[in-house]
Design an enzyme around this catalytic site. Sequence first.
Site, PDB file in Angstrom:
ATOM      1  N   HIS A 221       0.801  -1.232   0.000  1.00 55.76           N
ATOM      2  CA  HIS A 221       0.000   0.000   0.000  1.00 55.76           C
ATOM      3  C   HIS A 221       0.835   1.284   0.000  1.00 55.76           C
ATOM      4  CE1 HIS A 221      -3.553   2.393   0.210  1.00 55.76           C
ATOM      5  NE2 HIS A 221      -3.234   2.899   1.386  1.00 55.76           N
ATOM      6  N   ASP A 242      -5.236  -0.883   4.799  1.00 54.49           N
ATOM      7  CA  ASP A 242      -5.218  -0.929   3.340  1.00 54.49           C
ATOM      8  C   ASP A 242      -4.010  -1.754   2.925  1.00 54.49           C
ATOM      9  OD1 ASP A 242      -7.300   0.738   3.628  1.00 54.49           O
ATOM     10  OD2 ASP A 242      -6.342   2.520   2.786  1.00 54.49           O
ATOM     11  N   GLU A 267     -10.134  -4.418   4.037  1.00 56.53           N
ATOM     12  CA  GLU A 267     -10.622  -3.297   3.244  1.00 56.53           C
ATOM     13  C   GLU A 267     -11.261  -3.859   1.977  1.00 56.53           C
ATOM     14  OE1 GLU A 267      -8.908  -1.386   0.308  1.00 56.53           O
ATOM     15  OE2 GLU A 267      -6.860  -2.152   0.394  1.00 56.53           O
TER      16      GLU A 267
END
Lengths: 705, 669
Positions: A221, A242, A267
């Site tokens: 991420h 994330d 997520e």
Amino acid sequence: FLGINDPGFLLSRHRPLAISNCPTTSSDDLPLQPLAAGRWLRFLGKLLPVLRWPPQACPFLLLVEIRQSAPAMGIECLVLGAGQEIGKSCVIVTINGMRIMFDCGMHLGHSDEERYPDFSLIDGSLDCVVITHFHLDHIGALPYFTEVVGYNGPIYMTYPTKALAPLMLEDFLRISVGRGVEEKFTAEDISACMKKVTPIDLKQNIQVGKDLQIRAYYAGHVLGAAMVYAKVGDASMVYTGDYNMTPDRHLGAAQIDPLELDLVITESTYATTVRDSKYASERKFLKAVHDCVVAGGKVLIPTFALGRAQELFILLEDYWERMNLKVPIYFSSGLTKQANIYYKTLMSWTNKKIKDTIALQNAFNLKHVVSFDRSQINAPGPCVLFASPGMLSGGLSLEVFKQWAPSEVNLVMLPGHCVAGTIGHKLASGKLTKLYADNNSQIEIRCKNVNLSFSAHTDSKGIMDLLKFLSPKHAMLVHGEKPRMSILKKKIESEMGIKCYDPPNGGLVKIPSATVHVKAQTSDSFAKSCQSPNFSLSRCSTSGAVLSTDLASPLTVTDDRVGEAILFVDGGKARGVHKDELELELIVSGEGKPQVVLFGHCFPIRSKNLTNATGRLGLSGSRSLLKVLALELSHLFPQVDVQNMGDFLQVGSFILSVCTNASCTRRSSEVPGDPSTTCTYFCCSWCMEDEKLALAIISSVRNSL
Amino acid sequence: MKLTCLSSGSGYQFPPCHILEDVCGFRILLDCPLDLSALSVFSPVPPDNDFVSDGKASYNSARDCFAKEQEIQKRQKIETPLHAKDLIHDELWYKTVKNLHLWDPSSIDVVLISSVMGMLGLPFLTRAEGFSAKIYVTDAAARLARLMMEDLIAMNMEYQYFYGPRESGGPHWMRWEELELLRPELKKVVVGKDGTELGGWLPLYSSADVMDCMRKVQTLKYAETACYNGTLVLQPFSSGSEIGSCNWTIDGPKRNITWLSCSIFASAHAMNFDYGALRGRDLVLYSDKQFLPLMDEVQSNDASSTIPSNDLSSLSRCCSADKDDWKKLTESLLSTDEILEKEKMDFICSCILQSVQAGGSVVIPYNRLGILLQLLEMIPVLLESLAADVPIYVISSMAAELLAFTNVIPEWASKPRQEKAYLFGLSIPSSKFELHFEVSKVSSSFWMFLQMFSGEPMFSHVDFVNKRKLHVFSAIHSPELLTTWQEPCIIFAPHWSLRLGPVVHLLRRWSGDENSLLILEDGVDPDIALLPFKPLEMKVLQCSFLPERRLPKVDCMLKLLQPKILVLPDDLKEKLDFSNPSLDSFSVLYYTEGETLSLPSSPEGTLDLEIASVLAERFAWQNLGRQDVMYTRLEGELVMEQGKFRLLPGITSADSHPSKNKEMKSDAG
């Protein structure tokens, strides 16, 4: 059967194994234990799962105290933010009484009360706060929460997050102040808050209090993004934050160990999207940029200063070098420059390729990327500009956009997801043709725009991959758009057969903890014997004769390491014994009186075989069945005397009868092969000294019928 | 369980080496160092000053006649002081841990490495046939060790070029008749006190061996757990002595062990000693002996040798005080070390300055990375304050990579350094900001301000390199060095044994200059080490860079760890007093080098078995007739996970039918 193992222990497992591949335990990384040939031979034999004690005869073999290791409270999730939306991620999870807050973000699409999670919903105190990464929708409310709301407990985040988060927060505050928006926290709050943060490293085990253990895993991420594993007692879960399942130019892909989990909170930004390969989108990006600058146009790339910008820098830098382009690449924000310094320091959090080259060249030393001055906005000639903030939500990027948008040669590149309500989102969806500038004059939007999914979020395939890899007992979706989430939710439930939740903000999800272990105690010799392999080799020829000398028949190897045992509860007192210790134990527990242990087993035989067998002799009924068996056994075991007593057969202490009791205690949970045919159960019992014989008889009965 | 101490080591450079046997059935090797101080028996290349002037062509013939001359002298056995000619003139061989080669490499299951130095001998082991052990080492230590090993190989090349291709068979000095001719001082180093250590000598590994070794190690972060075979849970915790160095905990189903290696309470550069995590183990193996010589001899030139007595008394007070007062004690343990180390560094710096001001050059054969980093930070600042234009050179094949590496590892650095890299300067003046400026104005000044206060490199040597005050070169003959060369100068270069690397050449250059200074770390015998450079005019400062761990502290710490059994080196027998009845809740054992100590086996007790609740629900309980006694049959799969027995729902009895088992053909019959 070739022999009976030294009676070993009582838990049995039957597993076909090749001799060359027989680990001593279940661990996957173990070297083979060197086993002498003699030892192999000693382990020949087989202990059938037939240990049964008639209640009157057997005191106990293995006394066990059953107690719940912790009150089975399970896991409770309270979603304060990012429930069926993107923004202000905040989930409070209570695991067996320990309460953790995962992320503490703000919603950039709101400027009212909705901007922060509703902390008043928290009931009681928190044990810790864990922040997954430095994006504002994951950390934005933290200074408010610690300094204004007054949380004073431990806060954990990774080293890069700790370094970069203040930059992000200060930047946010600066833009807000510029807009004249009053924020709920100040710059002092940010630094005071960051001082309370404990930095953690990946995979480092952090003990919070006595019971809670947390561990961070690499999430891709952005720099320093982490997935967080939390465990209290037997209950454990992972909050992904994330993450990205594909490596990019500067970061690696998410990495996590196989864990035994009750819950995964993931997520779901791209709940339904399956993205092109990274390579394809990179090519598309470079081509669009190249085409534009060659035509003399200006390229605006609105991006947040941290994360995506670094990836695109490296990508463009590389491309410029290869294509020998001289067009300047500007970056607008001091933040980006600052961030690059951090990226240099926090090298170990980037991907392997960059890490390996640190000595030769720091990949974040960019040659072509230079800083931008406001006066250059209308300078002639092509250029590429990275301007913050992303999504054209204000600041310099919007200002430049207004200047450049009317020209057809220019290009606006939106590298990633734009939140609904921003100009970027309208532009990407093609709805934007006109824009009001400050002085109420209209601007025609004529420039090209390209929206590329250069997102550092995983796509739906990645989410499924991660869930399948972790195979938790429950899943929960946050950080996504409601309609897409429900599609993904259905997919997860149907494909994985687990319960999946997608609660809205304020929603509460209760999950019973299923991995509770019951604690028992065993003796040393029990453990010792469990650690050594216990193989049996048997030749099963198709004719069914067990002691066949036919060498051509396939050799079956079974690992009987774990036998079966009896679990006892005796007023809460626990005691475990090894089978060798059995006799001693019996004398102790039987107050000195010698006791007789009878082993029992009740097994099914499919009636089709039986009717065949009895049909051959023209007989029927259980007595006739025994008659057939007696005949058969006296053939197979000429050395012993098989007595047919009418209702049962007796060989020494071994007794075999047809069992009609459906709830026979000696019956194993063995499923009869074909449910359509009825089956007959045979019940038998024997003393320990006849065990070898008994097992051989049982096996031959099974095979011959 | 048995403990064999293969070597009790000597100082930081040569950490102790142990073998633990039968830890839950496994054999664990603790550290695999090299005794690099033994290199001092060799003569450096070129062998003698006389031959340098003759030029390279005469080297080989010179060697022959030199050898003859040497032999004659030896035969005569004239009792003269040790001379440079007495040293062994041959390619360097390296001395591994004594008797380690007597252990079958294939019998070792696990290797734990505590520090960079504890890893230098590892390629010898990993290349051995049948070696299949799992090696665990911290991430940073592994990377630093690779640099060290490659540097060693690079420096060793000089010998190989000089002596030509290696002869078949052992080197001439290993023959018995040659050994007999060695001077007793040297012979002691070569064959050991009892003459058994000759087998430990080996020619250096190749870089292929190092690559192979690095492939076999498994790297861990601090406090990361590794599980060996499902049985042993291994965890490294920071020991504070160096970047990446650690203490290990070994947790088995029945016994928990802490291996405490050289640890420093507060380090100026590496992450602090994490001893809170080591508490409550059954057995503590304390292998650190470094503080012993420091206690015995007070070095005259060491400024920090005076111990503030009130410190000690407060420490011991803490010890006997309430055990809950952990925090207070921690602070007192941490504080004293820091002060002492700082004082020591200041003293060294002042010596360096004196010498530079007198026009002499300074050679620092660095050893500990932390010292190198600290001196590199302090010296330029001092020079600047004196406005002295003295260049600082770092000459090593791996210096550039090493220095680059040290600035990208905040996770391994000490707290103050971490914070240096983070953005904490903000809190002070940001309140003074006038926030109602126009955005653009605020932003530009704001960011200028940010750059002043944040993002500093953790170690400031980067700045000095940028300011051209510090120069990093890969070799002494690199053209860049020759063009920037300027005397007097301050040089950091390997190798501290004074037999390898650029140091040899530099010492030859300056050994006659009385203003020049050589800074030696302890661990080398200066008499033998300096022999080839005699007559020596230059000043030599030998000092210990390690902060003293004084006994009350060690004593105190060990008691705080509260082990059931404490295993100590026998040297500590008299020095530590565990007779205080209020504290001796544990038994103390002492081990001796070269001997095997049987450790009492853990009491026969019960082991915990965890039964998955899914399984437990399936149990069909039956009554035994007597009240409150119930029984059921156990089934499932027994596994060993994370050092715990677990009964999981595995293959059930449906599989138990032999005829239903999948048949596997096997040739084993």
